[in-house]
Design a protein around this motif. Structure first.
Motif, PDB file in Angstrom:
ATOM      1  N   THR A  30       0.774  -0.974  -0.374  1.00  0.00           N
ATOM      2  CA  THR A  30       0.031   0.096  -0.082  1.00  0.00           C
ATOM      3  C   THR A  30       0.808   1.136  -0.158  1.00  0.00           C
ATOM      4  OG1 THR A  30       0.038   0.434   2.453  1.00  0.00           O
ATOM      5  CG2 THR A  30      -1.411  -1.129   1.020  1.00  0.00           C
ATOM      6  N   LEU A  31       0.214   2.351   0.013  1.00  0.00           N
ATOM      7  CA  LEU A  31       1.143   3.323   0.149  1.00  0.00           C
ATOM      8  C   LEU A  31       1.487   3.525   1.062  1.00  0.00           C
ATOM      9  CD1 LEU A  31       2.220   6.145  -1.742  1.00  0.00           C
ATOM     10  CD2 LEU A  31       0.069   7.772  -0.634  1.00  0.00           C
ATOM     11  N   GLU A  32       1.020   3.264   1.730  1.00  0.00           N
ATOM     12  CA  GLU A  32       1.724   3.559   3.688  1.00  0.00           C
ATOM     13  C   GLU A  32       2.819   2.780   3.428  1.00  0.00           C
ATOM     14  OE1 GLU A  32       1.352   6.044   6.088  1.00  0.00           O
ATOM     15  OE2 GLU A  32       0.339   7.361   4.654  1.00  0.00           O
ATOM     16  N   LYS A  35       5.920   4.223   1.999  1.00  0.00           N
ATOM     17  CA  LYS A  35       6.192   4.908   2.518  1.00  0.00           C
ATOM     18  C   LYS A  35       7.249   4.380   4.355  1.00  0.00           C
ATOM     19  CE  LYS A  35       2.844   8.750   1.677  1.00  0.00           C
ATOM     20  NZ  LYS A  35       2.395  10.148   2.358  1.00  0.00           N
ATOM     21  N   THR A  63       4.996   1.036 -10.597  1.00  0.00           N
ATOM     22  CA  THR A  63       5.136   2.176  -9.650  1.00  0.00           C
ATOM     23  C   THR A  63       3.632   2.705  -9.572  1.00  0.00           C
ATOM     24  OG1 THR A  63       7.357   2.091 -10.231  1.00  0.00           O
ATOM     25  CG2 THR A  63       5.919   4.487  -8.968  1.00  0.00           C
ATOM     26  N   ASP A  64       3.687   2.860  -8.536  1.00  0.00           N
ATOM     27  CA  ASP A  64       1.939   3.744  -8.192  1.00  0.00           C
ATOM     28  C   ASP A  64       2.365   5.158  -8.136  1.00  0.00           C
ATOM     29  OD1 ASP A  64       0.999   5.729  -5.963  1.00  0.00           O
ATOM     30  OD2 ASP A  64      -0.424   4.256  -6.026  1.00  0.00           O
ATOM     31  N   ALA A  66       1.589   8.333  -6.972  1.00  0.00           N
ATOM     32  CA  ALA A  66       1.394   8.553  -5.807  1.00  0.00           C
ATOM     33  C   ALA A  66       2.134   8.267  -5.611  1.00  0.00           C
ATOM     34  CB  ALA A  66      -0.288   8.339  -5.091  1.00  0.00           C
ATOM     35  N   ALA A  67       2.630   7.216  -5.057  1.00  0.00           N
ATOM     36  CA  ALA A  67       4.129   6.397  -4.365  1.00  0.00           C
ATOM     37  C   ALA A  67       5.493   7.655  -4.732  1.00  0.00           C
ATOM     38  CB  ALA A  67       3.844   5.211  -4.342  1.00  0.00           C
ATOM     39  N   TRP A  70       5.584  10.944  -3.869  1.00  0.00           N
ATOM     40  CA  TRP A  70       6.317  10.697  -2.724  1.00  0.00           C
ATOM     41  C   TRP A  70       7.648  11.176  -2.504  1.00  0.00           C
ATOM     42  CZ3 TRP A  70       8.361   7.494   0.350  1.00  0.00           C
ATOM     43  CH2 TRP A  70       8.839   7.799   1.631  1.00  0.00           C
TER      44      TRP A  70
END
Length: 145
Positions: A30-32, A35, A63-64, A66-67, A70
């Motif tokens: 997940t994005l979290e 991170k 690759t996402d 949003a990631a 970030w």
């Protein structure tokens, strides 16, 4: 800080013989989790001031976006500052993903990294990825902390 980290989505270890941090993504994250994973990579890299990262993403999908934002809009600048110089990331991808240039449009083109404190390249062969990292380390200025 310990030079290893393990979770169900990421294994990280510092390879002192190569002066490379190796991060192997174990599944889609997940994005979290992404991170958290990159933060762990930085923590493992901090003590030896390791600016060469081998990132095995063969078990993850593309690759996402949003990631990617970030990473490129803050985290990698912070990582380079904490490690005292330019960070080099070699991404291992499945061959089919690397051949399909539209499969991962979130990955920046090489010219994107020209004036950044970090650089990334994609590979399908781990030996070639490590050779690229070693070349980058041998030609880069020493870390400043």
């Amino acid at each position: 800080m310990d030079n290893r980290y393990h979770s169900d989505f990421l294994d990280v270890a510092y390879r002192a013989d190569l002066r490379v941090v190796v991060g192997r993504w174990m599944r889609q994250a997940t994005l979290e989790e992404l991170k958290q994973g990159y933060q762990r990579l930085l923590e493992v890299a901090f003590e030896p001031a390791c600016r060469g990262w081998l990132l095995d993403t063969r078990r993850r999908l593309n690759t996402d976006p949003a990631a990617q934002r970030w990473l490129t809009e803050g985290f990698m600048d912070t990582a380079a500052a904490r490690l005292g110089g330019r960070v080099y990331m070699a991404y291992l991808l499945p061959p089919a993903q690397l051949r399909d240039t539209t499969a991962d449009s979130a990955f920046p083109p090489p010219q994107f990294f020209a004036n950044k404190p970090y650089e990334a390249a994609r590979f399908t062969d781990e030996r070639q990825a490590v050779e690229w990292l070693l070349h980058c380390q041998n030609t880069a200025p020493a870390a400043v902390r």
